[in-house]
Design an enzyme around this catalytic site. Structure first.
Site, PDB file in Angstrom:
ATOM      1  N   ASP A  44     -14.142  23.648  -4.536  1.00 45.44           N
ATOM      2  CA  ASP A  44     -12.972  23.817  -5.393  1.00 45.44           C
ATOM      3  C   ASP A  44     -13.267  24.891  -6.442  1.00 45.44           C
ATOM      4  OD1 ASP A  44     -13.485  21.004  -4.417  1.00 45.44           O
ATOM      5  OD2 ASP A  44     -11.349  20.886  -4.887  1.00 45.44           O
ATOM      6  N   ASP A  98       7.707   1.725  -9.512  1.00 45.61           N
ATOM      7  CA  ASP A  98       8.102   2.188 -10.842  1.00 45.61           C
ATOM      8  C   ASP A  98       8.745   1.015 -11.591  1.00 45.61           C
ATOM      9  OD1 ASP A  98       9.444   3.162 -13.045  1.00 45.61           O
ATOM     10  OD2 ASP A  98      10.237   4.942 -12.028  1.00 45.61           O
ATOM     11  N   ASP A 152     -17.492  -1.394 -23.282  1.00 43.60           N
ATOM     12  CA  ASP A 152     -18.523  -1.826 -22.338  1.00 43.60           C
ATOM     13  C   ASP A 152     -19.362  -0.671 -21.812  1.00 43.60           C
ATOM     14  OD1 ASP A 152     -17.821  -4.701 -22.158  1.00 43.60           O
ATOM     15  OD2 ASP A 152     -15.907  -3.870 -21.507  1.00 43.60           O
ATOM     16  N   ASP A 182       0.240   3.601 -15.215  1.00 42.45           N
ATOM     17  CA  ASP A 182       0.381   4.733 -16.130  1.00 42.45           C
ATOM     18  C   ASP A 182       1.828   5.221 -16.180  1.00 42.45           C
ATOM     19  OD1 ASP A 182      -0.348   7.402 -17.408  1.00 42.45           O
ATOM     20  OD2 ASP A 182      -2.334   6.541 -17.102  1.00 42.45           O
ATOM     21  N   SER A 228      -8.133   7.958 -22.508  1.00 46.57           N
ATOM     22  CA  SER A 228      -7.351   7.943 -21.265  1.00 46.57           C
ATOM     23  C   SER A 228      -8.038   8.724 -20.167  1.00 46.57           C
ATOM     24  CB  SER A 228      -5.989   8.601 -21.485  1.00 46.57           C
ATOM     25  OG  SER A 228      -5.120   7.769 -22.169  1.00 46.57           O
ATOM     26  N   HIS A 281       0.874  12.472 -17.650  1.00 44.49           N
ATOM     27  CA  HIS A 281      -0.354  11.745 -17.981  1.00 44.49           C
ATOM     28  C   HIS A 281      -0.959  11.078 -16.747  1.00 44.49           C
ATOM     29  CE1 HIS A 281      -2.742   8.457 -19.923  1.00 44.49           C
ATOM     30  NE2 HIS A 281      -2.997   9.413 -20.808  1.00 44.49           N
ATOM     31  N   VAL A 326     -11.978  -7.152 -18.816  1.00 46.45           N
ATOM     32  CA  VAL A 326     -11.612  -5.742 -18.661  1.00 46.45           C
ATOM     33  C   VAL A 326     -12.789  -4.894 -19.145  1.00 46.45           C
ATOM     34  CG1 VAL A 326     -10.020  -3.934 -19.401  1.00 46.45           C
ATOM     35  CG2 VAL A 326      -9.174  -6.254 -18.986  1.00 46.45           C
TER      36      VAL A 326
END
Lengths: 75, 591
Positions: B111, B162, B306, B143, B343, B176, B283
């Site tokens: 790439d 959706d 974490d 997202d 994010s 995003h 999580v």
């Protein structure tokens, strides 16, 4: 309902978000902000509600859903 | 006649080995040739020689660089043919003439913008791709939706939803989610754009955030359940905020119990403690690093963090951001955007979690453990900026693969011990290949078993011990040199239990050698020595394998004879060896 005085800023987090940095230095993420409010550097008084049930991609602080706002004189 | 046949076989095997040996040389390509002229020739003669070459071969020899003049190193454009011609005509004037190899790092994707992805190099993902690229796993991206831009065209998608507009098509209207999906599984090695961490994983797009970038806890909880019910292995949530929610907590528990690994961003408010959902116990909360490996200026930290991963910082320009392809929501045009945020950090961990799952570790608790144990620990992290440390994709995949007997792992072991050498296979036929193979494989399996259940470090000494104990360098036994006695080779080609009779060259085993005695003595002698201990344990395991195989293939012992008595003797001693190895390896765990 709370009232916050501060400055509008655009925060480059992910795709970006509009923030209100209060005069005390606390950052709120503006939610459902009208187009007129989305101007960097604008001194404003915003009346709105902190939404505990809303999550965002910007994660910059409490989510403040805008009810109304006044532009303050910058004097 | 037999000797001649074996010698021919050996020579053929040797030639084959030499011609197929993949050293550095065969990995390189070259378009030019390096010539180093002898220093004692003097400048004038070298110039003359250079001109002769130029005329004779119609080439222009050039100094390699301005520093080369002193060493008389010249570069000539040319191929294999010119190389051999030059070697013929110029050897008396030169110290060496050799191909000017072009070196290229292995495993680098093609790439074109990959060089800008400092983040992928910092998580050490290239060597992880040798083992897995995440094939067969599904990562749900909860997202703003995901649009299948050009650099996601080769990425596999599974149906999503959706939840904002209640429709099946979960395209992105913010930019995003597409960026986040790119970090996880951007189409890679497609000669276009940038790369992703687990680019053979499936993406499940789940839209819960509006074009403005906000969404409700209720929608997110529903999306988590949708992902768990539709076969997602990993969930990435690059979102956060609000308070603790019962609905969200229950959805997370539901997905966790279905085996889904859940990852969320720590938040961008530079505060002590991560935002929800990163903060929930099941999580994995991810804080963000900048390109120098420090906590990014915006990243939240403390409770709920974490692990840490690159989230970038665009404060000082785009080069410090995370580059992926996404869309401009106003024009819907594709572009490569350099973003910053936790994010951007979370999807790195989600990608590595997919690689871990693809390596065979499925349970979310185990995946979390692998992520944390393989992370590069940061010392003096009093405020918990980094959780378990910096994400390390390669270490994670290697750790995850440890518990599996994979074909790849076995071949790596074979290669490391020299068994993949063609010479081995050519000569094997002459020395009873099948029992030998059984001994090698048997000792590998025993060692693997011990390694998994009683972790210890594999060393060269240990591997050497395994070979010496189980089979010896047995290909040497088919090797005969003219006029030289064969017994030294036979000796080298014998395993420890066979040594007692190797000199005589009989298949009958000497019970003193073919027993637990020598391993016991080795262990007693070397138990305190850091390296030789490995050799002793390796030898013990190898002997166990050799004796067990011999018990079934050729139970012939000096003094004892054959049959069930010999078989019993061999089996008992194999068991004793294994027990001895077990006790010592078990002890090492705590060392």
């Amino acid at each position: 309902m709370i009232t916050v005085e501060g400055t509008v800023e655009h925060k480059a987090m992910g795709t970006g978000a509009w923030a209100l940095v209060s005069d005390e230095g606390k950052t709120y993420e503006l939610h459902k902000a009208p187009q007129d409010l989305k101007k960097s550097g604008l001194k404003v008084k915003v009346e709105g509600k902190v939404r505990d049930d809303v999550v965002t991609l910007a994660m910059i602080g409490p989510v403040l859903e805008v009810q109304s706002f006044n532009v303050l004189d910058d004097k | 006649m037999k000797k001649l046949f074996l010698s021919v076989l050996f020579v053929v095997g040797l030639m084959f080995a030499l011609t197929t040996f993949k050293g550095l040389a065969t990995q390189g390509t070259y378009q030019s040739i390096v010539m180093d002229f002898r220093e004692d020739l003097g400048a004038a003669q070298i110039q003359q020689q250079v001109q002769t070459i130029a005329k004779q071969f119609n080439v222009t020899p050039k100094p390699n660089s301005e520093f080369s003049q002193a060493d008389n190193i010249y570069i000539v454009e040319g191929d294999k043919k010119l190389l051999s011609q030059l070697r013929k005509s110029e050897s008396k004037y030169t110290e060496f003439i050799e191909p000017n190899y072009v070196y290229k790092a292995l495993g680098t994707p093609n790439d074109p913008e990959y060089s800008k992805q400092w983040n992928l190099r910092s998580i050490n993902v290239e060597p992880a791709w040798e083992d897995t690229k995440g094939s067969g796993t599904t990562v749900a991206v909860i997202d703003t939706g995901v649009t299948q831009v050009t650099d996601l065209k080769e990425t596999k998608f599974v149906p999503g939803y959706d939840f904002v507009n209640d429709k099946v098509d979960a395209s992105d209207d913010n930019g995003h989610g597409t960026h986040v999906a790119g970090t996880i599984a951007q189409s890679t090695n497609n000669d276009y754009g940038v790369a992703g961490v687990a680019y053979e994983a499936n993406i499940m797009p789940l839209k819960v955030l509006s074009a403005e970038g906000g969404g409700t806890v209720a929608d997110i909880a529903e999306a988590i359940r949708f992902a768990a019910d539709n076969g997602a292995d990993v969930i990435n949530m690059s979102l956060g905020g609000g308070g603790e929610s019962q609905a969200m907590q229950e959805a997370i528990d539901y997905a966790y119990h279905k085996g889904v690994v859940i990852i969320a961003a720590a938040g961008n408010s530079n505060e002590d403690s991560a935002s929800y959902p990163a903060r929930y116990p099941r999580v994995i909360g991810v804080s963000a690093l900048d390109s120098s490996g420090e906590k990014a200026f915006y990243s939240s930290y403390g409770a709920g963090v974490d692990i840490s991963a690159p989230g970038g910082s665009t404060k000082e320009g785009e080069a410090g951001g995370i580059l992926q392809q996404t869309i401009n929501p106003e024009t819907n045009a594709e572009y490569f955007g350099a973003f910053q945020g936790t994010s951007m950090a979370a999807p790195h961990v989600a990608g590595v979690a997919a690689l871990i799952k693809a390596s065979g570790v499925k349970d979310p608790e185990a995946v979390t453990e692998v992520l944390q144990k393989s992370a590069r620990v940061i010392k003096d992290d009093a405020l918990n900026y980094y959780g378990a440390g910096h994400l390390d994709a390669n270490a994670a995949v290697k750790l995850a693969g440890k518990g599996n007997i994979s074909i790849r792992d076995f071949f790596r072991w074979l290669r490391d011990n020299g068994y993949l050498n063609p010479r081995f296979w050519f000569d094997g036929g002459a020395v009873a290949l099948i029992p030998k193979l059984l001994m090698v494989i048997g000792s590998y399996l025993l060692a693997w078993f011990l390694r998994v259940y009683w972790p210890f470090t594999w060393s060269w000494a240990f591997s050497g011990g395994l070979v010496a104990g189980s089979s010896g360098l047995f290909f040497l036994r088919g090797f005969y040199l003219f006029d030289l006695p064969q017994w030294p080779l036979r000796l080298l080609g014998s395993s420890l239990p066979e040594l007692g009779s190797a000199v005589q060259g009989t298949a009958v085993l000497n019970p003193i050698f073919a027993s637990v005695l020598i391993p016991f003595a080795l262990l007693a002698l070397f138990i305190g020595h850091p390296q030789l201990k490995g050799l002793a344990i390796g030898t013990t395991i190898g002997v166990a394998a050799c004796l067990a195989v011999s018990a079934f293939t050729s139970p012939q012992l000096l003094w004892i004879g054959g049959g069930s008595a010999a078989q019993a003797f061999l089996l008992v001693n194999a068991g004793l060896c294994l027990g001895l190895a077990y006790l010592n390896v078990k002890g090492e765990k705590y060392a």
